[in-house]
Structures are given as C-alpha cells and as structure tokens.
Motif scaffolding. Structure first.
Motif, PDB file in Angstrom:
ATOM      1  N   ALA A  88       0.846  -1.205   0.000  1.00  0.00           N
ATOM      2  CA  ALA A  88       0.000   0.000   0.000  1.00  0.00           C
ATOM      3  C   ALA A  88       0.877   1.249   0.000  1.00  0.00           C
ATOM      4  N   GLY A  89       0.671   2.088  -1.000  1.00  0.00           N
ATOM      5  CA  GLY A  89       1.428   3.324  -1.094  1.00  0.00           C
ATOM      6  C   GLY A  89       2.829   3.170  -1.643  1.00  0.00           C
ATOM      7  N   ALA A  90       3.196   1.966  -2.102  1.00  0.00           N
ATOM      8  CA  ALA A  90       4.564   1.705  -2.564  1.00  0.00           C
ATOM      9  C   ALA A  90       4.586   1.406  -4.059  1.00  0.00           C
ATOM     10  N   PRO A  91       4.938   2.377  -4.902  1.00  0.00           N
ATOM     11  CA  PRO A  91       4.930   2.154  -6.356  1.00  0.00           C
ATOM     12  C   PRO A  91       5.799   0.984  -6.800  1.00  0.00           C
ATOM     13  N   ARG A  92       6.987   0.831  -6.195  1.00  0.00           N
ATOM     14  CA  ARG A  92       7.882  -0.245  -6.638  1.00  0.00           C
ATOM     15  C   ARG A  92       7.250  -1.612  -6.400  1.00  0.00           C
ATOM     16  N   ASP A  93       6.606  -1.786  -5.248  1.00  0.00           N
ATOM     17  CA  ASP A  93       5.966  -3.069  -4.965  1.00  0.00           C
ATOM     18  C   ASP A  93       4.810  -3.329  -5.918  1.00  0.00           C
ATOM     19  N   PHE A  94       4.033  -2.298  -6.221  1.00  0.00           N
ATOM     20  CA  PHE A  94       2.921  -2.496  -7.154  1.00  0.00           C
ATOM     21  C   PHE A  94       3.429  -2.805  -8.560  1.00  0.00           C
ATOM     22  N   ARG A  95       4.537  -2.195  -8.938  1.00  0.00           N
ATOM     23  CA  ARG A  95       5.093  -2.492 -10.263  1.00  0.00           C
ATOM     24  C   ARG A  95       5.453  -3.970 -10.360  1.00  0.00           C
ATOM     25  N   GLU A  96       6.109  -4.496  -9.335  1.00  0.00           N
ATOM     26  CA  GLU A  96       6.473  -5.914  -9.361  1.00  0.00           C
ATOM     27  C   GLU A  96       5.239  -6.807  -9.361  1.00  0.00           C
ATOM     28  N   ALA A  97       4.221  -6.428  -8.605  1.00  0.00           N
ATOM     29  CA  ALA A  97       2.986  -7.212  -8.570  1.00  0.00           C
ATOM     30  C   ALA A  97       2.302  -7.206  -9.934  1.00  0.00           C
ATOM     31  N   LEU A  98       2.273  -6.045 -10.589  1.00  0.00           N
ATOM     32  CA  LEU A  98       1.659  -5.941 -11.911  1.00  0.00           C
ATOM     33  C   LEU A  98       2.417  -6.763 -12.946  1.00  0.00           C
ATOM     34  N   LEU A  99       3.728  -6.705 -12.884  1.00  0.00           N
ATOM     35  CA  LEU A  99       4.524  -7.474 -13.838  1.00  0.00           C
ATOM     36  C   LEU A  99       4.382  -8.971 -13.589  1.00  0.00           C
ATOM     37  N   ALA A 100       4.262  -9.364 -12.320  1.00  0.00           N
ATOM     38  CA  ALA A 100       4.033 -10.777 -12.013  1.00  0.00           C
ATOM     39  C   ALA A 100       2.692 -11.229 -12.575  1.00  0.00           C
ATOM     40  N   GLY A 101       1.668 -10.370 -12.444  1.00  0.00           N
ATOM     41  CA  GLY A 101       0.364 -10.693 -13.018  1.00  0.00           C
ATOM     42  C   GLY A 101       0.403 -10.746 -14.527  1.00  0.00           C
ATOM     43  N   ARG A 102       1.148  -9.835 -15.150  1.00  0.00           N
ATOM     44  CA  ARG A 102       1.253  -9.827 -16.615  1.00  0.00           C
ATOM     45  C   ARG A 102       1.860 -11.126 -17.128  1.00  0.00           C
ATOM     46  N   GLU A 103       2.859 -11.636 -16.408  1.00  0.00           N
ATOM     47  CA  GLU A 103       3.489 -12.883 -16.825  1.00  0.00           C
ATOM     48  C   GLU A 103       2.536 -14.072 -16.757  1.00  0.00           C
ATOM     49  N   LEU A 104       1.437 -13.918 -16.011  1.00  0.00           N
ATOM     50  CA  LEU A 104       0.489 -15.019 -15.855  1.00  0.00           C
ATOM     51  C   LEU A 104      -0.649 -14.981 -16.865  1.00  0.00           C
ATOM     52  N   LEU A 105      -0.743 -13.933 -17.672  1.00  0.00           N
ATOM     53  CA  LEU A 105      -1.814 -13.880 -18.669  1.00  0.00           C
ATOM     54  C   LEU A 105      -1.734 -15.044 -19.664  1.00  0.00           C
ATOM     55  N   PRO A 106      -0.544 -15.432 -20.137  1.00  0.00           N
ATOM     56  CA  PRO A 106      -0.498 -16.615 -21.005  1.00  0.00           C
ATOM     57  C   PRO A 106      -0.998 -17.881 -20.331  1.00  0.00           C
ATOM     58  N   LEU A 107      -0.877 -17.958 -19.014  1.00  0.00           N
ATOM     59  CA  LEU A 107      -1.406 -19.111 -18.288  1.00  0.00           C
ATOM     60  C   LEU A 107      -2.917 -19.162 -18.411  1.00  0.00           C
ATOM     61  N   ARG A 139       2.871 -27.038 -14.869  1.00  0.00           N
ATOM     62  CA  ARG A 139       2.201 -28.164 -15.542  1.00  0.00           C
ATOM     63  C   ARG A 139       1.975 -27.875 -17.013  1.00  0.00           C
ATOM     64  N   LEU A 140       1.636 -26.620 -17.321  1.00  0.00           N
ATOM     65  CA  LEU A 140       1.330 -26.238 -18.703  1.00  0.00           C
ATOM     66  C   LEU A 140       2.527 -25.651 -19.438  1.00  0.00           C
ATOM     67  N   GLY A 141       3.668 -25.588 -18.770  1.00  0.00           N
ATOM     68  CA  GLY A 141       4.864 -25.092 -19.432  1.00  0.00           C
ATOM     69  C   GLY A 141       4.864 -23.599 -19.681  1.00  0.00           C
ATOM     70  N   ILE A 142       4.232 -22.831 -18.796  1.00  0.00           N
ATOM     71  CA  ILE A 142       4.157 -21.374 -18.931  1.00  0.00           C
ATOM     72  C   ILE A 142       5.207 -20.736 -18.013  1.00  0.00           C
ATOM     73  N   ALA A 143       6.044 -19.877 -18.576  1.00  0.00           N
ATOM     74  CA  ALA A 143       7.075 -19.210 -17.774  1.00  0.00           C
ATOM     75  C   ALA A 143       6.434 -18.178 -16.854  1.00  0.00           C
ATOM     76  N   ALA A 144       6.810 -18.219 -15.597  1.00  0.00           N
ATOM     77  CA  ALA A 144       6.327 -17.256 -14.596  1.00  0.00           C
ATOM     78  C   ALA A 144       7.503 -16.884 -13.704  1.00  0.00           C
ATOM     79  N   PRO A 145       8.510 -16.174 -14.247  1.00  0.00           N
ATOM     80  CA  PRO A 145       9.760 -15.949 -13.508  1.00  0.00           C
ATOM     81  C   PRO A 145       9.607 -15.187 -12.205  1.00  0.00           C
ATOM     82  N   ARG A 146       8.722 -14.185 -12.155  1.00  0.00           N
ATOM     83  CA  ARG A 146       8.565 -13.427 -10.902  1.00  0.00           C
ATOM     84  C   ARG A 146       7.884 -14.260  -9.826  1.00  0.00           C
ATOM     85  N   LEU A 147       6.880 -15.009 -10.207  1.00  0.00           N
ATOM     86  CA  LEU A 147       6.224 -15.872  -9.229  1.00  0.00           C
ATOM     87  C   LEU A 147       7.197 -16.952  -8.757  1.00  0.00           C
ATOM     88  N   GLU A 148       7.980 -17.472  -9.673  1.00  0.00           N
ATOM     89  CA  GLU A 148       8.956 -18.493  -9.307  1.00  0.00           C
ATOM     90  C   GLU A 148      10.033 -17.930  -8.386  1.00  0.00           C
TER      91      GLU A 148
END
Length: 216
Positions: free
Chosen positions: A109-128, A195-204
């Motif tokens: 909350a209130g931390a742009p850097r943390d939200f950026r990482e969270a958004l990028l982690a979510g973006r990496e999961l769209l192919p999933l 299982r589906l072979g989708i790269a998720a580097p930030r979550l990993e």
C-alpha cells in the motif's frame, strides 16, 4: 447452494456431486483480512457480482439474486464467470507474491515499486489464463491493469491505496504474516504454470516465501 468465493479448479469439478441446476455462482465486492491479533477486518461494497457458466441464470439463480437485491445490494452480472474467477485468481497471485516477498500484504500500500512488481508478475500469468482456455477479450477490464504500462499504473495504485479509505483499509487489514490464503494461491498458480509449461519468472522467484516446509 451459493458458491461465494474464488476457485482455481474447473467450477463444475469443484462442486463435485452437487446438482449443477442447484448451484449459484457469485463473488462479494469487498476485501479485508485477518490481523496479527486474529481479528477479521474489512469492508463490503454496495454491489455483488453474480455469474453463469455460459448459459442464462436459472430460476434458482435469479431467486438468489433477488435475496441480495432485497438486502439493498446492487447486482452485477458476468456471463463468463469461470474466466472471471481465474483472472481474479492470478491477479491475487501477482499481488500476494510481492506481499510475501516484502513480508506482509499490507506493505505494498502506497509503494509504487511493490505495485510495479505485482503488476509485472500478473502480466506474466496472462499466457497461463489463455493456456487454460480463458478468452481474455471477454475480460479486457480485468486484465487492463496488467497490460497497461506498469510505470504508469504502479504510481496510480500506490496513490489510491494510500489515500482512498476503502482501499487503504483493505490493504492494511492484510497484516497477518501467517495467513493461509496467500501462499496457497501462489503455490497453486505456480504449479499450474509449470504443468502447462508457462514461464512465470517473478512468481517463481518468490517461491521461497510460499513453498511448503520441506520444499524450500
């Protein structure tokens, strides 16, 4: 029976032997969490989401909706409720993974850097989601945060969570480091990506914070 929460399995598999025609699907519009004192704190918005799995609501489902209307809540409809649930699930996985990395879900909350990482982690999961058969064109609003430039959206979310009371309370309520939901959501999402072979580097990369004892 009203299923009123998030799931990552196939909805029809999740209900097991329950008759499909006797199940209604919904989701509360609100949030919160347990604090370190074990007290649940949160808020509920004046609307409730209901959905169906590719067909019009049955009489039973319409009756459930009417109960909420009579309670003074507005009803929102989602025709692809399966896809909506899974978009919401991976959104949580992105946010939870960053919260776990920094030590608490309340800290972004209130931390742009943390939200950026969270958004990028979510973006990496769209192919999933696409690999699981979700048509993201039907959920443009739900994935807009992840597809928009993170340098733009992260400061906006940080400002909102610092200055808009309902959002701030929602984040501040997630202060219990031993909460069970965040690590489970992250584990299940990463397991499916593998299982589906989708790269998720930030979550990993965040896996050491949510792996079970013995898996670290």
């Amino acid at each position: 029976m009203l299923v009123f929460g998030n799931i990552w399995t196939e909805p029809l598999a999740a209900i097991g032997a329950l008759p499909v025609e006797q199940v209604a699907w919904g989701f509360p519009q609100g949030g919160g969490g347990f604090g370190t004192d074990g007290v649940l704190r949160g808020g509920l918005l004046p609307s409730v989401l209901f959905g169906t799995l590719g067909r019009p609501p049955t009489d039973r489902e319409r009756a459930v909706r009417q109960v909420f209307r009579e309670a003074g809540l507005r009803i929102k409809e989602q025709s692809d409720f399966r896809g909506w649930l899974w978009v919401h699930f991976v959104s949580d996985a992105g946010l939870f993974s960053q919260g776990l990395r920094v030590g608490s879900l309340s800290k972004p909350a209130g931390a742009p850097r943390d939200f950026r990482e969270a958004l990028l982690a979510g973006r990496e999961l769209l192919p999933l989601l696409e690999a699981r058969g979700v048509d993201l064109r039907r959920h443009r609003g739900g994935v807009l945060l992840f597809r928009a430039p993170s340098w733009l959206m992260a400061p906006v979310l940080a400002w909102l969570t610092a200055h808009v009371a309902p959002l701030r309370v929602n984040f501040e309520a997630h202060s219990d480091p031993d909460a069970e939901e965040p690590p489970v959501v992250c584990r299940d999402t990463l397991a499916e990506a593998r299982r589906l072979g989708i790269a998720a580097p930030r979550l990993e990369a965040a896996e050491p914070t949510f792996a079970r004892v013995g898996e670290r």
